[in-house]
Scaffold this motif. Structure first.
Motif, short mmCIF file in Angstrom:
data_model
loop_
_atom_site.label_atom_id
_atom_site.label_comp_id
_atom_site.label_asym_id
_atom_site.label_seq_id
_atom_site.Cartn_x
_atom_site.Cartn_y
_atom_site.Cartn_z
N GLY A 1 -13.27 -3.86 -10.42
CA GLY A 1 -13.94 -3.76 -9.13
C GLY A 1 -15.36 -4.28 -9.22
O GLY A 1 -16.09 -4.05 -10.19
N ALA B 1 -1.27 0.25 -5.57
CA ALA B 1 -2.24 -0.31 -4.63
C ALA B 1 -1.55 -0.79 -3.35
O ALA B 1 -2.08 -0.64 -2.25
CB ALA B 1 -3.00 -1.45 -5.29
N TYR C 1 -9.54 -3.72 -8.30
CA TYR C 1 -9.69 -2.27 -8.42
C TYR C 1 -9.93 -1.91 -9.88
O TYR C 1 -9.82 -2.74 -10.78
CB TYR C 1 -8.43 -1.56 -7.91
N ARG D 1 -8.32 -8.13 -3.65
CA ARG D 1 -9.29 -7.07 -3.94
C ARG D 1 -9.04 -6.58 -5.36
O ARG D 1 -7.90 -6.34 -5.75
CB ARG D 1 -9.15 -5.91 -2.95
#
Length: 215
Positions: free
Chosen positions: A146, A8, A142, A140
């Motif tokens: 998510g 990422a 994932y 964030r």
């Protein structure tokens, strides 16, 4: 999990490289480029963008890793900025005469605590450098964590693990709630009317936040 984190990070770095170079190319192509061609006593040729930008696109960019030599050190370094503000209140020693005096840690000198004094305007400027622009997020999630399909993917994970699916809400734990805790710690009752000291406070309605107002 570390391999996913590194993947990422590399993907985010490639995105940053593309956006940065696109903005730089626009600066060279636009009229504002004149301010770049004469900087710090140096004259930059107008065709410099065609010389500098293509090699930067084909060159791999990497994040600075001089703060640590292992992944755990990288996580520790990045972790300081994910769940904390730029400076904690306990590091601010004094605010007087338009100046701010605060503690800072010198990592190059055996992590020694030192004092620094800045003008209020300069202190605010440095603080705002750590504020993310609109549209950016510190963290964030994932994959199955998510936000968009988290419910469906977590249900699929439970299915693969052979766990029983349950849609029933979790019952709150029995016992004293937050009002009892506040009264125990402060001696102030949140159930008692603060004016007459006799009536009992009753929740009539919970107001939703107004649209267009950010917290």
């Amino acid at each position: 999990m570390p391999s996913r984190l590194l993947h990422a990070s590399r993907r985010a770095l490639r995105l940053f490289r593309r956006l940065f170079l696109e903005g730089l190319q626009k600066a060279f192509d636009g009229a504002s480029c004149d301010s770049f061609r004469h900087w710090n006593g140096c004259t930059i040729p107008s065709h410099s963008g065609a010389i500098w930008i293509p090699p930067a696109r084909s060159t791999g960019w990497s994040m600075p890793s001089h703060h640590s030599r292992a992944l755990n050190g990288v996580l520790e370094y990045v972790g300081r900025y994910t769940h904390r503000v730029a400076i904690a209140n306990n590091r601010i020693v004094d605010i007087e005469d338009g100046k701010v005096r605060f503690q800072w840690k010198d990592y190059r000198n055996e992590n020694r605590q030192k004092l620094m004094t800045l003008e209020a305007g300069e202190f605010i400027r440095r603080f705002l450098v750590h504020v993310l622009p609109e549209g950016f997020q510190r963290i964030r999630y994932y994959g199955f964590m998510g936000n968009r399909y988290r419910k469906q993917k977590l249900a699929r994970c439970r299915e693969l693990l052979g766990m029983r699916q349950s849609d029933t809400p979790v019952k709150p734990k029995e016992g004293p709630d937050y009002r009892d805790k506040v009264e125990e710690l402060t001696g102030v009752s949140l159930r008692e009317c603060p004016f007459c000291r006799q009536g009992q406070m009753v929740c009539i309605e919970v107001l939703a936040p107004a649209r267009g107002i950010r917290r």
